[in-house]
Design an enzyme around this catalytic site. Sequence first.
Site, short mmCIF file in Angstrom:
data_model
loop_
_atom_site.label_atom_id
_atom_site.label_comp_id
_atom_site.label_asym_id
_atom_site.label_seq_id
_atom_site.Cartn_x
_atom_site.Cartn_y
_atom_site.Cartn_z
N SER A 8 0.85 -1.20 0.00
CA SER A 8 0.00 0.00 0.00
C SER A 8 0.87 1.24 0.00
CB SER A 8 -0.90 0.01 1.23
OG SER A 8 -1.41 1.31 1.41
N HIS A 33 -1.14 -1.15 -4.34
CA HIS A 33 -2.43 -0.87 -3.73
C HIS A 33 -2.53 0.63 -3.43
CE1 HIS A 33 -5.96 -2.06 -1.28
NE2 HIS A 33 -5.56 -1.13 -0.42
N ASP A 35 -4.79 3.68 -1.86
CA ASP A 35 -5.87 3.98 -0.92
C ASP A 35 -6.38 5.39 -1.12
OD1 ASP A 35 -6.02 1.57 0.79
OD2 ASP A 35 -3.90 2.03 1.14
N MET A 37 -9.06 8.19 -0.13
CA MET A 37 -9.97 8.53 0.99
C MET A 37 -10.54 9.92 0.78
SD MET A 37 -7.55 7.33 4.09
CE MET A 37 -6.59 5.82 4.02
N HIS A 66 -8.28 1.11 -4.12
CA HIS A 66 -9.21 0.88 -3.01
C HIS A 66 -9.87 2.22 -2.68
CE1 HIS A 66 -9.54 -0.16 1.59
NE2 HIS A 66 -10.72 -0.06 1.01
N MET A 68 -12.07 4.44 -0.61
CA MET A 68 -12.76 4.63 0.66
C MET A 68 -13.50 5.96 0.56
SD MET A 68 -9.69 3.25 3.03
CE MET A 68 -8.57 3.31 1.64
N MET A 137 -11.41 -6.00 4.96
CA MET A 137 -10.65 -5.07 5.82
C MET A 137 -10.38 -5.74 7.16
SD MET A 137 -10.01 -2.51 4.00
CE MET A 137 -9.06 -1.74 5.30
N ASP A 175 -6.60 -6.65 3.95
CA ASP A 175 -5.94 -5.34 4.05
C ASP A 175 -6.00 -4.80 5.47
OD1 ASP A 175 -5.07 -2.74 3.64
OD2 ASP A 175 -6.73 -2.16 2.32
C1 DX5 Z 1 -6.35 1.41 5.50
C2 DX5 Z 1 -5.87 1.09 4.11
C3 DX5 Z 1 -4.75 0.15 4.05
C4 DX5 Z 1 -3.51 0.62 4.78
C5 DX5 Z 1 -2.88 -0.60 5.34
O1 DX5 Z 1 -7.48 2.18 5.42
O2 DX5 Z 1 -6.93 0.54 3.35
O3 DX5 Z 1 -4.46 -0.23 2.73
O4 DX5 Z 1 -2.60 1.30 3.97
O5 DX5 Z 1 -1.85 -0.23 6.17
P1 DX5 Z 1 -1.12 -1.25 7.14
O6 DX5 Z 1 -0.60 -2.37 6.30
O7 DX5 Z 1 -0.05 -0.40 7.74
O8 DX5 Z 1 -2.15 -1.70 8.14
ZN ZN Z 2 -6.44 -0.33 1.35
#
Ligand code: DX5
Ligand code: ZN
Length: 216
Positions: A8, A33, A35, A37, A66, A68, A137, A175
């Site tokens: 990620s 990956h 993320d 948000m 991903h 969010m 998750m 994840d």
């Molecule tokens: C959290 C993200 C993850 C995050 C994981 O909301 O979706 O992808 O980056 O981070 P780690 O591996 O540090 O838990």
């Molecule tokens: Zn993620």
Amino acid sequence: MSTIVAPSLLSADFLNLENDIKMLDRSEADWIHLDIMDGVFVPNISFGFPVIDRLRKVTQKPLDVHLMIVQPEKFVNEIAATGATFMNVHYEACIHLHRIVQEIRKKGMKPAVTLNPHTPVSVLEDILPDLDMVLLMSVNPGFGGQQFIEHSVKKTAMLKEMILRQQTSTLIEVDGGVNLETGRRLVDAGADALVAGSFVFSSPSPEETIQRLKAL
Ligand code: DX5
Ligand code: ZN
């Protein structure tokens, strides 16, 4: 078959993003990956299209996006235009999940549905055959570096059982809080792909860490 590893980018060094992306490109990572948000679906804001468009030009690796965000259906065209391979939308953010899944596929991407820790895998019974992947998750979404939620191992096993029963080829990705110990148990329970952020980027040798996760 070795475990699919999707580091990620959230835990990368944003001042030296090109270095980190080149490192991932050299590594055995299967996907990157990303993320995204919006500060509404989750209590955090990360990065958006300008960053994805630039990094697309410096990496050959498939992008696992991903989202969010609320109303992800608004951005199917934009995500497709980034060249993303997977578009992950949250079950909790989609009123018309079936519709958006079809649209993602129509735009040439692989549809994936993400479940928050509190959402049971049973909600996917009817949509499973339409999905290329389910993203479970194992932390509450929004931040890297959080503690792994133990129930995720059992949830992975329950999803695997559903996939075998329905005879679909859906991948299971997990994840949040993934390291060699939690990763081992997730793979044993049926996970095909592991996302890892802080564990990869805070390790002395991220490339070696990726290699070790792949060997699980
Ligand atoms: C959290 C993200 C993850 C995050 C994981 O909301 O979706 O992808 O980056 O981070 P780690 O591996 O540090 O838990
Ligand atoms: Zn993620």
